[in-house]
Motif scaffolding. Structure first.
Motif, PDB file in Angstrom:
ATOM      1  N   MET A  34       1.127  -1.268  -0.273  1.00  0.00           N
ATOM      2  CA  MET A  34       0.014  -0.136   0.248  1.00  0.00           C
ATOM      3  C   MET A  34       1.207   1.165  -0.271  1.00  0.00           C
ATOM      4  O   MET A  34       1.406   0.706   1.014  1.00  0.00           O
ATOM      5  CB  MET A  34      -0.653   0.006   1.278  1.00  0.00           C
ATOM      6  CG  MET A  34      -1.603  -1.218   0.812  1.00  0.00           C
ATOM      7  SD  MET A  34      -3.291  -0.753   2.819  1.00  0.00           S
ATOM      8  CE  MET A  34      -3.765  -0.195   2.739  1.00  0.00           C
ATOM      9  N   ASN A  35       0.766   2.365  -1.236  1.00  0.00           N
ATOM     10  CA  ASN A  35       1.906   3.278  -1.416  1.00  0.00           C
ATOM     11  C   ASN A  35       0.500   4.051  -0.977  1.00  0.00           C
ATOM     12  O   ASN A  35      -0.308   4.981  -1.735  1.00  0.00           O
ATOM     13  CB  ASN A  35       2.529   2.954  -2.666  1.00  0.00           C
ATOM     14  CG  ASN A  35       3.182   2.278  -2.849  1.00  0.00           C
ATOM     15  OD1 ASN A  35       4.142   1.771  -1.601  1.00  0.00           O
ATOM     16  ND2 ASN A  35       2.769   1.541  -3.814  1.00  0.00           N
ATOM     17  N   ALA A  36       0.842   5.399   0.035  1.00  0.00           N
ATOM     18  CA  ALA A  36       0.992   6.747   0.157  1.00  0.00           C
ATOM     19  C   ALA A  36       1.726   7.982  -0.356  1.00  0.00           C
ATOM     20  O   ALA A  36       2.924   8.238  -0.104  1.00  0.00           O
ATOM     21  CB  ALA A  36      -0.021   7.065   1.310  1.00  0.00           C
ATOM     22  N   VAL A  42       5.720  13.322  -0.385  1.00  0.00           N
ATOM     23  CA  VAL A  42       6.053  12.354  -0.261  1.00  0.00           C
ATOM     24  C   VAL A  42       5.152  10.860  -0.658  1.00  0.00           C
ATOM     25  O   VAL A  42       4.621  10.714  -1.059  1.00  0.00           O
ATOM     26  CB  VAL A  42       6.465  12.443   1.259  1.00  0.00           C
ATOM     27  CG1 VAL A  42       7.571  13.844   2.123  1.00  0.00           C
ATOM     28  CG2 VAL A  42       5.088  12.469   2.206  1.00  0.00           C
ATOM     29  N   TRP A  43       6.189  10.080  -0.269  1.00  0.00           N
ATOM     30  CA  TRP A  43       5.809   8.448  -0.944  1.00  0.00           C
ATOM     31  C   TRP A  43       5.739   7.253   0.837  1.00  0.00           C
ATOM     32  O   TRP A  43       6.948   7.445   1.123  1.00  0.00           O
ATOM     33  CB  TRP A  43       6.339   7.988  -2.029  1.00  0.00           C
ATOM     34  CG  TRP A  43       5.699   8.159  -3.287  1.00  0.00           C
ATOM     35  CD1 TRP A  43       6.914   8.870  -3.816  1.00  0.00           C
ATOM     36  CD2 TRP A  43       4.905   8.092  -3.756  1.00  0.00           C
ATOM     37  NE1 TRP A  43       5.716   8.783  -5.257  1.00  0.00           N
ATOM     38  CE2 TRP A  43       4.277   8.032  -5.223  1.00  0.00           C
ATOM     39  CE3 TRP A  43       3.383   6.931  -3.438  1.00  0.00           C
ATOM     40  CZ2 TRP A  43       3.540   8.161  -6.016  1.00  0.00           C
ATOM     41  CZ3 TRP A  43       2.803   6.852  -4.268  1.00  0.00           C
ATOM     42  CH2 TRP A  43       2.595   7.199  -4.919  1.00  0.00           C
ATOM     43  N   MET A  44       5.051   7.199   1.268  1.00  0.00           N
ATOM     44  CA  MET A  44       4.788   5.906   2.406  1.00  0.00           C
ATOM     45  C   MET A  44       4.771   4.867   1.572  1.00  0.00           C
ATOM     46  O   MET A  44       3.909   4.632   0.862  1.00  0.00           O
ATOM     47  CB  MET A  44       4.573   6.812   3.465  1.00  0.00           C
ATOM     48  CG  MET A  44       4.719   8.152   3.827  1.00  0.00           C
ATOM     49  SD  MET A  44       4.015   8.453   5.231  1.00  0.00           S
ATOM     50  CE  MET A  44       4.779   7.865   6.705  1.00  0.00           C
ATOM     51  N   GLU A  45       5.227   3.803   2.725  1.00  0.00           N
ATOM     52  CA  GLU A  45       4.685   2.784   2.427  1.00  0.00           C
ATOM     53  C   GLU A  45       4.187   1.718   3.455  1.00  0.00           C
ATOM     54  O   GLU A  45       4.715   1.824   4.426  1.00  0.00           O
ATOM     55  CB  GLU A  45       5.411   2.169   1.088  1.00  0.00           C
ATOM     56  CG  GLU A  45       6.801   1.333   1.745  1.00  0.00           C
ATOM     57  CD  GLU A  45       7.658   0.403   0.674  1.00  0.00           C
ATOM     58  OE1 GLU A  45       6.894   0.319  -0.128  1.00  0.00           O
ATOM     59  OE2 GLU A  45       8.903   0.061   1.439  1.00  0.00           O
ATOM     60  N   LYS A  46       4.082   0.685   2.891  1.00  0.00           N
ATOM     61  CA  LYS A  46       3.583  -0.142   4.059  1.00  0.00           C
ATOM     62  C   LYS A  46       3.250  -1.597   3.103  1.00  0.00           C
ATOM     63  O   LYS A  46       1.897  -1.538   2.347  1.00  0.00           O
ATOM     64  CB  LYS A  46       2.275   0.302   4.935  1.00  0.00           C
ATOM     65  CG  LYS A  46       1.794  -0.835   6.038  1.00  0.00           C
ATOM     66  CD  LYS A  46       0.305  -0.796   6.725  1.00  0.00           C
ATOM     67  CE  LYS A  46       0.730  -1.246   7.946  1.00  0.00           C
ATOM     68  NZ  LYS A  46      -0.996  -1.139   8.797  1.00  0.00           N
ATOM     69  N   LEU A  95      -0.339   4.718  11.684  1.00  0.00           N
ATOM     70  CA  LEU A  95      -0.535   2.704  11.101  1.00  0.00           C
ATOM     71  C   LEU A  95      -0.230   2.121  10.468  1.00  0.00           C
ATOM     72  O   LEU A  95      -0.241   1.112   9.741  1.00  0.00           O
ATOM     73  CB  LEU A  95      -2.041   3.110   9.786  1.00  0.00           C
ATOM     74  CG  LEU A  95      -2.767   4.317  10.657  1.00  0.00           C
ATOM     75  CD1 LEU A  95      -3.920   4.378   8.647  1.00  0.00           C
ATOM     76  CD2 LEU A  95      -3.513   3.042  11.583  1.00  0.00           C
ATOM     77  N   GLY A  96       1.830   2.420  11.166  1.00  0.00           N
ATOM     78  CA  GLY A  96       2.887   1.970  10.227  1.00  0.00           C
ATOM     79  C   GLY A  96       2.711   1.487   8.687  1.00  0.00           C
ATOM     80  O   GLY A  96       3.813   0.899   8.677  1.00  0.00           O
ATOM     81  N   TYR A  97       2.646   2.934   8.338  1.00  0.00           N
ATOM     82  CA  TYR A  97       4.118   2.942   6.664  1.00  0.00           C
ATOM     83  C   TYR A  97       5.260   3.584   7.360  1.00  0.00           C
ATOM     84  O   TYR A  97       5.326   4.313   8.247  1.00  0.00           O
ATOM     85  CB  TYR A  97       3.211   4.544   6.226  1.00  0.00           C
ATOM     86  CG  TYR A  97       1.676   3.799   5.701  1.00  0.00           C
ATOM     87  CD1 TYR A  97       1.503   3.679   4.149  1.00  0.00           C
ATOM     88  CD2 TYR A  97       0.938   3.523   6.256  1.00  0.00           C
ATOM     89  CE1 TYR A  97       0.599   3.125   3.546  1.00  0.00           C
ATOM     90  CE2 TYR A  97      -0.457   2.723   5.856  1.00  0.00           C
ATOM     91  CZ  TYR A  97      -0.343   2.984   4.337  1.00  0.00           C
ATOM     92  OH  TYR A  97      -1.772   2.489   3.596  1.00  0.00           O
TER      93      TYR A  97
END
Length: 192
Positions: free
Chosen positions: A121-123, A168-172, A146-148
């Motif tokens: 899951m990428n934000a 920014v890109w964040m991932e989980k 949430l763990g990203y």
């Protein structure tokens, strides 16, 4: 779908478009959270919902007969090698922030995505090193909670309200990355 503390998370319908748009419009008009300049029309917004639901979940959180927030995912990129990754989006009504609505939506989203064999899951999040009246760091903090994890930053790539903003890109990771992963299932397949 799920009901927690009098909040129900369910699948969005095209008839929700106007109410969802009333949640989204203040983000367009008053924040740099979205880089969209103009509030879309109700028919355009309904079409966006329809397009997402062709393959992915589009969820709403409802309380007392009103929609309090919504979350959905879309393809991360159009190439087949990216099939196991999605880009997330979430918007919560201004007066319902901090009440756990976002967490509920993302929890249900993750549950469904796991059934679809999605792994990442990428934000993509608008970001400013110095908070201003249009953009706080709340979304980054929410995703971290949430763990990203932060995986990248693009500098001054979005221009809104006469200012340059970063992204920014964040991932989980929500699944195990194996050789020959199972094919991604469409949202409609897991509903059957």
């Amino acid at each position: 779908m799920k009901k927690i503390n009098e909040v129900t998370v369910r699948i969005a319908e095209m008839t929700d478009a106007e109410e969802l748009l009333s949640i989204y419009a203040p983000y367009v008009e008053n924040t740099a959270i979205t880089f969209e300049y103009e509030v879309p029309s109700v028919p355009e917004f309904a079409e966006r919902i329809r397009n997402v639901l062709k393959k992915y979940p589009y969820l709403v959180a409802e309380s007392d007969g009103r929609i309090a927030g919504y979350a959905y995912v879309s393809a991360f990129k159009g190439r087949p090698a990216y099939d196991w990754a999605v880009e997330t989006s979430i918007y919560v009504s201004q007066h319902r922030k901090g009440q756990g609505i976002g967490r509920m939506l993302y929890t249900e989203l993750e549950r469904i995505l796991r059934q679809q064999n999605i792994l990442n899951m990428n934000a993509c999040i608008a970001y400013s090193e110095i908070e201003d009246e249009y953009l706080k760091k709340d979304s980054v903090r929410f995703h971290e909670h949430l763990g990203y994890r932060l995986v990248g930053e693009f500098k001054q790539c979005g221009y809104k309200f006469g200012r340059w903003y970063n992204m920014v890109w964040m991932e989980k990771h929500i699944g195990v990355h194996t050789e020959n992963p199972p094919a991604v299932r469409s949202f409609s397949e897991i509903l059957l």
